[in-house]
Scaffold this motif. Structure first.
Motif, PDB file in Angstrom:
ATOM      1  N   ASN A  91       0.796  -1.223   0.000  1.00  9.19           N
ATOM      2  CA  ASN A  91       0.000   0.000   0.000  1.00  9.19           C
ATOM      3  C   ASN A  91       0.829   1.274   0.000  1.00  9.19           C
ATOM      4  O   ASN A  91       0.275   2.358   0.134  1.00  9.19           O
ATOM      5  CB  ASN A  91      -0.926   0.027   1.222  1.00  9.19           C
ATOM      6  CG  ASN A  91      -2.014  -1.014   1.132  1.00  9.19           C
ATOM      7  OD1 ASN A  91      -2.437  -1.383   0.042  1.00  9.19           O
ATOM      8  ND2 ASN A  91      -2.460  -1.509   2.275  1.00  9.19           N
ATOM      9  N   LEU A  92       2.157   1.161  -0.120  1.00  9.74           N
ATOM     10  CA  LEU A  92       3.005   2.347  -0.051  1.00  9.74           C
ATOM     11  C   LEU A  92       4.198   2.200  -0.993  1.00  9.74           C
ATOM     12  O   LEU A  92       4.839   1.155  -1.034  1.00  9.74           O
ATOM     13  CB  LEU A  92       3.517   2.544   1.383  1.00  9.74           C
ATOM     14  CG  LEU A  92       4.451   3.731   1.626  1.00  9.74           C
ATOM     15  CD1 LEU A  92       3.719   5.050   1.423  1.00  9.74           C
ATOM     16  CD2 LEU A  92       5.048   3.658   3.023  1.00  9.74           C
ATOM     17  N   SER A  93       4.484   3.255  -1.739  1.00 10.10           N
ATOM     18  CA  SER A  93       5.704   3.277  -2.552  1.00 10.10           C
ATOM     19  C   SER A  93       6.332   4.662  -2.485  1.00 10.10           C
ATOM     20  O   SER A  93       5.639   5.677  -2.394  1.00 10.10           O
ATOM     21  CB  SER A  93       5.423   2.885  -4.011  1.00 10.10           C
ATOM     22  OG  SER A  93       4.680   3.885  -4.662  1.00 10.10           O
ATOM     23  N   VAL A  94       7.658   4.682  -2.511  1.00  7.12           N
ATOM     24  CA  VAL A  94       8.439   5.924  -2.479  1.00  7.12           C
ATOM     25  C   VAL A  94       9.350   5.904  -3.706  1.00  7.12           C
ATOM     26  O   VAL A  94      10.021   4.906  -3.965  1.00  7.12           O
ATOM     27  CB  VAL A  94       9.286   6.015  -1.186  1.00  7.12           C
ATOM     28  CG1 VAL A  94      10.101   7.296  -1.169  1.00  7.12           C
ATOM     29  CG2 VAL A  94       8.399   5.908   0.050  1.00  7.12           C
ATOM     30  N   ASN A  95       9.341   7.004  -4.463  1.00  7.00           N
ATOM     31  CA  ASN A  95      10.161   7.126  -5.670  1.00  7.00           C
ATOM     32  C   ASN A  95      11.038   8.351  -5.560  1.00  7.00           C
ATOM     33  O   ASN A  95      10.595   9.395  -5.071  1.00  7.00           O
ATOM     34  CB  ASN A  95       9.271   7.279  -6.912  1.00  7.00           C
ATOM     35  CG  ASN A  95       8.354   6.099  -7.107  1.00  7.00           C
ATOM     36  OD1 ASN A  95       8.792   5.048  -7.514  1.00  7.00           O
ATOM     37  ND2 ASN A  95       7.086   6.282  -6.788  1.00  7.00           N
ATOM     38  N   GLY A  96      12.260   8.240  -6.046  1.00  8.34           N
ATOM     39  CA  GLY A  96      13.165   9.386  -6.051  1.00  8.34           C
ATOM     40  C   GLY A  96      14.053   9.363  -7.279  1.00  8.34           C
ATOM     41  O   GLY A  96      14.314   8.294  -7.843  1.00  8.34           O
ATOM     42  N   ALA A  97      14.482  10.541  -7.708  1.00  5.93           N
ATOM     43  CA  ALA A  97      15.344  10.624  -8.885  1.00  5.93           C
ATOM     44  C   ALA A  97      16.206  11.871  -8.841  1.00  5.93           C
ATOM     45  O   ALA A  97      15.819  12.898  -8.270  1.00  5.93           O
ATOM     46  CB  ALA A  97      14.500  10.641 -10.159  1.00  5.93           C
TER      47      ALA A  97
END
Length: 173
Positions: free
Chosen positions: A69-75
């Motif tokens: 139920n949770l996702s974290v994205n970074g770039a």
């Protein structure tokens, strides 16, 4: 008049998944956008307007899904623009100029998840540092249009986003 499209637009990416819940990636792309609209009026006067605007992008990032139920994205990214049309801000009566250098370096972070079975949210933050790597001078009048290090127009330094959705049923949300 005859038009010939010859630009090559390469793209490549690598994805590495060290553990089930983490993906790391690196990507490279080069793309082009042809001139359109009011820019076409200058095609015969300036051959640089016949060339498309170019974009070269390098990016590294990650996706972490600690739960279903949770996702974290970074770039982190670096975008170089070439053959960009800009106006002479000192002499607004002067036609557009072609600049072979705008640079945007930035970072993005987003979090997405479901608060309940029917309610989901996505929030994000992006930082962009845009600049002219070299001083831009109008060759027809010698005006300095943009000094090296100046920010580019219409590139926000900070961007925040928030999206929320609630599903009333399987059909409506």
């Amino acid at each position: 008049s005859k038009v010939t499209d010859t630009e090559l637009s390469p793209r490549a990416a690598l994805i590495y998944k060290p553990i089930d819940v983490v993906s790391l990636y690196a990507s490279y792309s080069k793309s082009f956008v042809p001139r359109a609209g009011d820019q076409l009026g200058s095609l015969t006067a300036n051959t640089d307007f016949q060339r498309p605007e170019g974009f070269q992008n390098r990016e590294i990032g990650f996706k972490w899904e600690p739960s279903g139920n949770l996702s974290v994205n970074g770039a982190l990214y670096r975008l170089e623009r070439s053959n960009v049309a800009i106006r002479d801000t000192v002499d607004p009566n002067n036609n557009s100029l072609i600049v072979d250098g705008q640079l945007v370096k930035g970072a993005e972070l987003s979090v997405a998840g479901k608060l309940t079975h029917a309610w989901s949210r996505v929030g994000g933050y992006a930082f962009a540092d845009s600049s002219y790597p070299e001083t831009v001078t109008n060759p027809s009048n010698g005006n300095t249009v943009a000094a090296a290090g100046n920010e580019t127009a219409q590139t926000p330094r900070h961007t925040f986003s928030l999206w929320s959705r609630y599903d009333l049923s399987d059909r409506y949300g």
